[in-house]
Design a protein around this motif. Structure first.
Motif, mmCIF file in Angstrom:
data_model
loop_
_atom_site.group_PDB
_atom_site.id
_atom_site.type_symbol
_atom_site.label_atom_id
_atom_site.label_comp_id
_atom_site.label_asym_id
_atom_site.label_seq_id
_atom_site.Cartn_x
_atom_site.Cartn_y
_atom_site.Cartn_z
ATOM 1 N N LYS A 158 37.380 35.651 40.352
ATOM 2 C CA LYS A 158 37.999 36.718 41.145
ATOM 3 C C LYS A 158 38.038 37.984 40.307
ATOM 4 O O LYS A 158 37.912 37.946 39.071
ATOM 5 N N LEU A 159 38.235 39.117 40.981
ATOM 6 C CA LEU A 159 38.172 40.412 40.312
ATOM 7 C C LEU A 159 39.492 40.820 39.670
ATOM 8 O O LEU A 159 39.518 41.765 38.880
ATOM 9 N N GLU A 160 40.571 40.135 39.971
ATOM 10 C CA GLU A 160 41.862 40.479 39.385
ATOM 11 C C GLU A 160 41.863 40.222 37.880
ATOM 12 O O GLU A 160 41.164 39.353 37.371
ATOM 13 N N GLU A 161 42.694 40.997 37.163
ATOM 14 C CA GLU A 161 42.800 40.827 35.722
ATOM 15 C C GLU A 161 43.855 39.772 35.385
ATOM 16 O O GLU A 161 44.810 39.558 36.132
ATOM 17 N N THR A 162 43.683 39.131 34.237
ATOM 18 C CA THR A 162 44.673 38.177 33.754
ATOM 19 C C THR A 162 45.914 38.922 33.266
ATOM 20 O O THR A 162 45.875 40.123 32.984
ATOM 21 N N GLU A 163 47.011 38.195 33.118
ATOM 22 C CA GLU A 163 48.251 38.823 32.655
ATOM 23 C C GLU A 163 48.137 39.305 31.211
ATOM 24 O O GLU A 163 48.841 40.227 30.794
ATOM 25 N N HIS A 165 45.265 40.512 29.873
ATOM 26 C CA HIS A 165 43.947 41.147 29.862
ATOM 27 C C HIS A 165 43.763 42.057 28.642
ATOM 28 O O HIS A 165 42.724 42.008 27.970
ATOM 29 N N LYS A 190 33.764 41.001 36.591
ATOM 30 C CA LYS A 190 33.476 42.436 36.559
ATOM 31 C C LYS A 190 32.311 42.765 35.633
ATOM 32 O O LYS A 190 31.640 43.781 35.811
ATOM 33 N N ASP A 201 37.722 29.692 33.201
ATOM 34 C CA ASP A 201 38.795 30.020 34.141
ATOM 35 C C ASP A 201 39.733 28.835 34.349
ATOM 36 O O ASP A 201 40.956 28.994 34.427
#
Length: 263
Positions: A158-163, A165, A190, A201
């Motif tokens: 997914k395109l969301e960043e990790t906490e 990041h 990305k 992941d």
């Protein structure tokens, strides 16, 4: 190896994709270096004294063997599908991380076939079972691939960043500063493309917050057919990255262990 209560650990796997020969070469290189330079090189001594190190040199043994005997460019494992005459599953699409969505395929005849269900393959299940049973100690997950010269971290599905990041970006930037070759870095989705069901992941979601995929040399001139003359350069780059990130994890997670450890 002596046990120290609360001792942290790192995991290193190679050869999840059969044709990426430089990957298993690195795992063997890392083990040889660690044994040869323990008590000689300060960084490797500190890492081995302070962490348990789990190394899986060839995650995909039947696929790897097939590249030596039959098809050098084979990617998947060699499992048989009851619903198709096509062989093999992409083990890096078989983990339970947004399994079989965009970037993977339910078609057994494709190179990115995700399998019948998450962890349908014994190789993926064995890795997942081991890490689940050691999730309280394993702080660092490293998986070695080729090629493209990339330093990747979650997320790829997914395109969301990790906490964390920014922390992962900082680690990748520190590693890249030491390289002569150009390595791109960033979150997998990305930086290259969506790739659900990946081991990095999955490991991150399990709780291993330092999770990295290294795509080793080169950038396409030789690709998967990297000549033997390039092995030492590629492995030394991966070794440097492994040491840098392991030392960073130790700095953040525990004080150096005082007891002498042997591997």
């Amino acid at each position: 190896m002596n046990n120290i209560p609360g001792k942290k650990a790192m995991w290193l796997d190679c050869g999840i994709h059969a044709r990426e020969w430089i990957s298993p070469a690195f795992c063997l290189w890392f083990v040889h270096y660690s044994l040869s330079f323990y008590r000689i090189n300060a960084d490797i001594t500190h890492i081995l004294d302070s962490m348990d190190v789990y190394v899986l040199p060839v995650l995909n043994p039947d696929g790897y063997r097939y590249t030596w005997t039959t098809n050098r460019m084979w990617r998947k494992n060699r499992s048989v599908s009851p619903a198709s005459s096509c062989i093999g599953v992409d083990l890096n699409r078989n983990f339970d991380a947004n399994w079989c969505t965009e970037g993977a395929s339910p078609d057994p005849c494709t190179e990115i076939y995700c399998g019948a269900f998450p962890e349908s393959e014994p190789e993926a299940q064995a890795v997942a079972d081991f890490l689940r049973s050691h999730k309280d100690s394993v702080q660092l997950y490293l998986t070695i691939h080729s090629y493209s010269q990339l330093l990747l971290f979650p997320f790829s599905y997914k395109l969301e960043e990790t906490e964390n990041h920014r922390d992962l970006v900082g680690s990748a930037q520190k590693i890249r500063r030491y390289y002569r070759n150009v390595y791109r870095y960033g979150a997998g989705a990305k930086t290259i493309y969506l790739a659900p069901g990946g081991s990095d992941d999955w490991a991150y979601n399990l709780g291993i917050k330092y999770s990295f995929t290294f795509e080793l040399q080169d950038r396409g001139r030789y690709g998967f057919l990297l000549p033997p003359s390039h092995i030492s350069g590629a492995c030394n780059e991966a070794l440097l990255a492994t040491k840098i990130i392991a030392l960073k994890v130790l700095e953040k997670t525990q004080a150096p262990a005082k007891s002498f450890q042997t591997v």
